[in-house]
Design an enzyme around this catalytic site. Structure first.
Site, PDB file in Angstrom:
ATOM      1  N   ALA A   1      -0.634   7.568   8.338  1.00 61.32           N
ATOM      2  CA  ALA A   1      -1.715   8.219   7.616  1.00 61.32           C
ATOM      3  C   ALA A   1      -2.512   8.999   8.670  1.00 61.32           C
ATOM      4  CB  ALA A   1      -2.582   7.208   6.883  1.00 61.32           C
TER       5      ALA A   1
ATOM      6  N   GLU B   1       1.263   7.192  -5.508  1.00 57.85           N
ATOM      7  CA  GLU B   1       0.859   5.791  -5.411  1.00 57.85           C
ATOM      8  C   GLU B   1       0.108   5.396  -6.688  1.00 57.85           C
ATOM      9  OE1 GLU B   1      -1.194   3.087  -1.976  1.00 57.85           O
ATOM     10  OE2 GLU B   1      -2.336   4.799  -2.692  1.00 57.85           O
TER      11      GLU B   1
ATOM     12  N   TYR C   1      -5.842  -5.132  -4.932  1.00 58.49           N
ATOM     13  CA  TYR C   1      -5.726  -4.493  -6.241  1.00 58.49           C
ATOM     14  C   TYR C   1      -4.887  -5.367  -7.191  1.00 58.49           C
ATOM     15  CZ  TYR C   1      -7.756  -0.534  -3.737  1.00 58.49           C
ATOM     16  OH  TYR C   1      -8.582   0.263  -2.994  1.00 58.49           O
TER      17      TYR C   1
ATOM     18  N   TYR D   1      -4.415   7.021  -3.693  1.00 58.05           N
ATOM     19  CA  TYR D   1      -4.298   6.136  -4.854  1.00 58.05           C
ATOM     20  C   TYR D   1      -4.555   6.916  -6.139  1.00 58.05           C
ATOM     21  CZ  TYR D   1      -9.456   5.143  -4.595  1.00 58.05           C
ATOM     22  OH  TYR D   1     -10.821   5.217  -4.557  1.00 58.05           O
TER      23      TYR D   1
END
Ligand code: ADP
Ligand code: SF4
Length: 688
Positions: free
Chosen positions: A319, A103, A176, A60
């Protein structure tokens, strides 16, 4: 050569203006490096690019100081000065003809801005009651704030393009900011950004539009969406909100990257299987003509293939599997399936992020060390001498050490006392939910079996005399550690009294098959998983079980692996009586006494057998024996005796594997320096 069945995995996929060369997509994930470690970060990402992933993304990346997640390590594109640090990763990824994704992220009401000290922003002043661990509520955004947010996204997207990224994200997931607007739990607005689903989707639509406007045809625009929260009417439901969002903006971005919510996304193998997200994200492809990427801890190419064929996904997202094996795609491509180092689903990688340090992995000891120590995940320097090495003990440390030394070409003898190899891993993987942990042994054993320079001797408990008779040039002791049945002293300086009539056992006894009789009290003084999982096993075996711990929660360190809540639920399900914040004081024929850590209020719990989960003691008798024969050892030509793994310092499996690997790397090297960022600083690490 690869199996032609898997050809479909290597088809290119068009993502807006860019082309992914195959279907393997490393989705954004944290590396614990943040903006302050651009080279460490680039090293991690480059290993995946080299390993065949068609797309490699950042973690992020904050778009503005009002989204400051410290102490967690995040990256940023707040101003032009940040571009250079991001470009290090982009360049590293591009060296391998791979697309780089960023991202872009605004955390809204779930960040605290502890360093920038900006007031957090949100649609309606609601933070997240589960995740916000800071005493500040977010302020409500007005229309001017929304316009500003859009300009921050736009500016960050421009910077991302300048840095060279190929795919730029709008992040509408995990609680978020854009996700908060989508979700009625957070969004109570009555203006054009709240109320109807169309209004709640307005911000997401505008963020996609400003991103597209910023990057033009140079980059693809991706949306990362939490497609299902599994919270019923309180949460974002795929079949209600998800379908509605996709009906409105499904074809606006170039790619949908879909996942679950905070509590469900990176679940460990103890609680979920491979492909566990499938049923929740399946609807997405039916609602968009754009490519869809999703995750599921995929390590099996057959599962990947099935998801593509069944129209669940277009791109295989990963991931954790890409952390455990950055070369996973290449191994499938080259038909080397048995070389895939499968993720065990332990979430030690996730814990590193939570602790604010560079990523570690139980299976892959090189992750995070690519730049710091110059370790490549697949290759390793060939041997520099004809030294022979005896490795004693085939737990995770010994197996990894022997494997890596074998890869280097050394003549290795691996001796193990028992018939079964794997040490603690083989014992622990038989406990409830931990079967995937056997992969730590399986991968290493698989590799060792291909090495003609490594000899394995089972059922060979070595004495000092045996070691001297074998007379190798080097000896490595990987003899592990054993749980002690001892309790720390009470306030009076004495160990808590325990009646002789009680059965007193350790986790090693339980794993060796010794069955306690009657009511069991697990005294859990260990921060990690073993106390909880032993209690679960015994309850499943039908015994009445109480677990007492002085901690405020059972298995407290598993909060970092995002398992703690699930462990508690599981223990309650199987009927374990969990007593937290209590010390064990004594046990007699009429039960055990436990006392509150706060006011010493005592209570009695039933107890016929006591399982003490306390500390472990290194198995170092062989080392001491060899020390006693120092002269004979030298006369036998043995030039070095070293200790690795749990025998050196009892820890988690990740520590044992790392210790074995490092020893093998450094056997013949005096350079133990680690590069630290800011770039250029280095220091010498302690020699093993
Ligand atoms: P680690 O996690 O450090 O690898 P483990 O406890 O998992 O440690 O493994 C240690 C292994 O060493 C066990 O399998 C044990 O049987 C083996 N072992 C211990 N002492 C000896 C010995 N003297 N000779 C051979 N093997 C030994
Ligand atoms: Fe998988 Fe564990 Fe490695 Fe994370 S640390 S990638 S969960 S093996």
């Amino acid at each position: 050569m690869r199996d032609p069945r898997y050809d479909v995995l290597f088809e290119p996929v068009k993502i807006g203006p860019v082309m992914a060369k195959n279907r393997f997509y490393q989705v954004p994930h944290a590396t614990g490096t943040g903006s302050s470690m651009p080279h460490t970060r680039a090293g991690i990402r480059e290993s995946k690019a080299e390993g065949g992933w068609a797309v490699v993304c950042t973690g992020y990346c904050s778009i503005h100081p009002s989204s400051d997640d410290r102490h967690y390590p995040f990256s940023s594109l707040w101003h032009d000065d940040d571009i250079k640090a991001q470009a290090v990763m982009v360049d590293a990824v591009h060296r391998h003809d791979v697309l780089a994704g960023v991202e872009l992220w605004h955390g809204g009401g779930v960040v605290a801005n502890k360093v920038t000290r900006e007031a957090p922003i949100s649609p309606s002043g609601i933070g997240d009651p589960v995740w916000v661990t800071h005493p500040i509520q977010p302020r409500v955004m007005d229309l001017a704030d929304i316009r500003e947010l859009l300009s921050w996204q736009r500016e960050a997207a421009l910077r991302a393009r300048t840095a060279g990224f190929d795919i730029v994200y709008v992040y509408a997931g995990m609680g978020y900011l854009p996700f908060q607007f989508l979700t009625s739990r957070y969004n109570k607005r009555t203006d054009s950004y709240g109320g109807s689903m169309e209004n709640r989707t307005r911000l997401l639509r505008e963020m996609i539009e400003v991103t597209r406007d910023a990057v033009g045809d140079d980059c693809a625009v991706a949306v990362r969406l939490t497609a299902e929260e599994n919270m019923g009417v309180r949460g974002f439901r795929g079949d209600v909100e998800g379908e509605a969002v996709l009906e409105m903006v499904g074809d606006l971005p170039d790619l949908w990257d879909v996942k679950l919510g905070f509590t469900d996304d990176g679940v460990t193998s103890r609680f979920t299987q491979e492909a566990y997200q499938e049923e929740h994200i399946r609807y997405v492809k039916h609602k968009t003509g754009k490519p869809v990427v999703g995750v599921g801890r995929f390590t099996s190419p057959d599962t990947m293939l099935r998801q593509i064929r069944e129209g669940v996904l277009d791109l295989v997202g990963a991931a954790r599997p890409s952390i455990a094996d950055p070369f996973l795609p290449k191994k499938i491509e080259e038909g080397r399936l048995d070389e895939i180092r499968e993720c065990i689903g332990c979430n030690v990688c996730v814990a590193s992020y939570g602790e604010g340090v560079p990523i570690r992995c139980t299976q892959n000891p090189t992750i995070g060390e690519e730049w710091r120590r110059g370790w490549h995940t697949e290759t390793i320097a060939p041997k520099s001498s004809d030294d022979s090495v005896l490795v004693v003990g085939a737990g995770p440390a010994g197996l990894e050490c022997a494997r890596a030394l074998g890869q280097r070409g050394y003549a290795v003898t691996l001796a193990e006392a028992t018939r079964e190899l794997g040490g603690r891993v083989m014992c622990e993987s038989k406990l409830p939910g931990l079967s995937a942990w056997a992969r730590v042994r399986d991968w290493r054993l698989g590799r060792l079996e291909t090495m003609s320079n490594v000899e394995i001797f089972r059922e060979s408990r070595l004495t000092a005399r045996d070691v001297m008779d074998l007379a190798p040039d080097r000896v490595v002791l990987a003899t592990g550690a054993r749980w002690l049945p001892s309790l720390p002293d009470s306030a009076d300086g004495n160990p808590p009294p325990v009646a002789q009539s009680l059965q007193v056992l350790t986790p090693d006894d339980i794993m060796a098959g010794i069955a306690p009789q009657g009511a069991v009290l697990v005294v859990d003084l260990d921060p990690y998983y073993i106390g909880g999982v032993i209690a679960e096993k015994l309850a499943r075996d039908g015994l009445p079980v109480c677990l007492v711990t002085p901690s405020v929660a059972v298995s407290p360190w598993t909060a970092y692996t995002e398992e703690q809540h699930r462990i508690m639920v599981r223990l309650l399900e199987v009927g374990v009586d969990v007593v937290t914040s209590h010390n064990f004081v004594a046990a007699g024929s009429d039960g055990a006494v436990v006392e509150s850590i706060y006011n010493a209020a005592a209570r009695t719990v039933p107890c016929d057998a006591l399982i003490i989960v306390s500390t472990r003691k290194p198995v170092d008798a062989l080392h001491h024996e060899l020390e006693q024969y120092a002269d004979e050892v030298v006369a036998a030509g043995i030039r070095g005796i070293d200790i690795i793994g749990d025998a050196r310092a009892p820890g988690a499996i990740v520590h044992a594997v790392a210790s074995g690997h490092r020893f093998a790397r450094e056997l013949d090297s005096n350079d133990r320096s680690i590069r630290m960022e800011p770039a250029g600083v280095s220091f010498s690490s302690v020699a093993l």
